[in-house]
Design an enzyme around this catalytic site. Structure first.
Site, mmCIF file in Angstrom:
data_model
loop_
_atom_site.group_PDB
_atom_site.id
_atom_site.type_symbol
_atom_site.label_atom_id
_atom_site.label_comp_id
_atom_site.label_asym_id
_atom_site.label_seq_id
_atom_site.Cartn_x
_atom_site.Cartn_y
_atom_site.Cartn_z
ATOM 1 C CD GLN A 124 13.694 -6.567 46.547
ATOM 2 O OE1 GLN A 124 14.406 -5.659 47.047
ATOM 3 N NE2 GLN A 124 12.285 -6.380 46.211
ATOM 4 C CG ASP A 232 6.044 -5.040 42.793
ATOM 5 O OD1 ASP A 232 5.471 -4.230 42.621
ATOM 6 O OD2 ASP A 232 7.398 -5.489 42.645
ATOM 7 N N GLY A 258 5.459 -6.485 49.668
ATOM 8 C CA GLY A 258 5.077 -5.582 48.622
ATOM 9 C C GLY A 258 6.578 -5.324 47.646
ATOM 10 C CG HIS A 259 8.282 -2.347 44.515
ATOM 11 N ND1 HIS A 259 8.369 -3.082 43.032
ATOM 12 C CD2 HIS A 259 8.838 -1.024 44.118
ATOM 13 C CE1 HIS A 259 9.144 -2.307 42.152
ATOM 14 N NE2 HIS A 259 9.478 -1.157 43.003
ATOM 15 C CG PHE A 260 10.612 -0.588 48.443
ATOM 16 C CD1 PHE A 260 12.100 -0.270 48.158
ATOM 17 C CD2 PHE A 260 9.700 0.187 47.832
ATOM 18 C CE1 PHE A 260 12.387 0.554 47.254
ATOM 19 C CE2 PHE A 260 10.191 1.257 46.997
ATOM 20 C CZ PHE A 260 11.515 1.472 46.584
#
Length: 281
Positions: A124, A232, A258-260
């Site tokens: 992920q 991201d 996004g990233h998370f």
């Protein structure tokens, strides 16, 4: 409600804190977090998956509740060694890997050194290809002066930069501020800033390791599931797609976040993981 147990194991002079959920006899999913968080980032995912799997999420050295001695060497090689010691201490003979951010170069080093143990890979926003390095990542070949680089990295530890890790969400109101506030709390512990600067400086040694990671993927052909937040700025979608270069059967799924990615898309991602693990165990 699923019970998550909070435990520690002493590995020489390192005390590794970890979260555990699920049936101790079930197939294992080992979850490796990234910067700037800790195993806390997996709490909601663990509650979702604990019905059929044993979930283990350690805090990497330098993060969360894990305790390291004075003089500990904060490099990705050393982080991988500690995770290997954790695997041995818990007598894990076979496990699937979930890697994210810093957890990717850590976990993939583990896979290269123990190829027979890893049953599957879930990535992920966990990068293994130069194609995946986004615009927010440093220009690693230009990092030749350590003192200058470390001064530049100090800004990454500022509160607004910690919050920045959570941007890219399609609905920012879904992001719980307590997450980045907790990250900031742990990063303010004694010695943590220096640990992070050591890891940022050492990150330049990760891209040269990518060919080894890719060779493991080609040779072992593990089942691969890539679930990726497409917004991201650190690890871009090309990094997810690149897994198919080495494992043609890899599943790749993008989410408008996004990233998370788990913060907004926990439900569909957890369903994909559950189905993926069931298909390959």
């Amino acid at each position: 409600m699923t019970t998550i147990r909070h435990r520690s194991v002493q590995l020489g002079d390192v005390e590794v804190f970890y979260r555990e959920a699920g049936d101790p006899e079930a197939p294992v999913l080992l979850l490796l977090h990234g910067f700037p968080t800790s195993s806390h980032q997996f709490t909601r995912l663990m509650r979702r998956l604990a019905g059929r799997w044993r979930l283990l999420a350690p805090d990497l050295p330098g993060f969360g509740e894990t305790v390291t001695p004075e003089g500990f060497t904060f490099t990705f090689d050393r982080l991988a060694e500690v995770v290997g010691e954790f695997v041995d201490a818990l007598e894990l003979r076979r496990y699937a890997l979930y890697v994210f951010d810093f957890g990717a170069p850590t976990g993939l080093r583990l896979a290269v050194s123990r190829p027979s143990q890893v049953t599957a890979l879930i990535t992920q926003n966990g990068n293994a290809y130069v194609e995946g390095l986004g615009p927010a990542m440093p220009d690693f070949p230009s990092l030749t002066d350590e003192a200058e680089a470390r001064r530049g990295f100090e800004a990454i530890l500022e509160p607004e930069q910690i919050r920045y890790q959570y941007t890219g969400a399609r609905d920012p109101e879904t992001i719980d501020p307590a997450n980045y506030q907790l990250d900031q709390y742990f990063l303010q512990r004694p010695g943590r800033a220096d640990a992070m600067l050591d890891l940022f400086w050492d990150y330049r040694n990760n891209p040269p390791e990518y060919p080894k990671f890719q060779a493991w993927l080609r040779e072992a052909q593990p089942p691969v599931l890539a679930v990726w937040g497409r917004n991201d700025p650190f690890f871009i979608p090309a990094g997810a797609e690149a897994f198919r270069n080495d494992v043609p059967s890899a599943e790749v799924h993008f989410f408008d976040t996004g990233h998370f990615a788990l913060e907004e898309d926990l439900e569909p991602i957890s369903e994909l993981i559950d189905r993926f693990l069931a298909a390959h165990h």
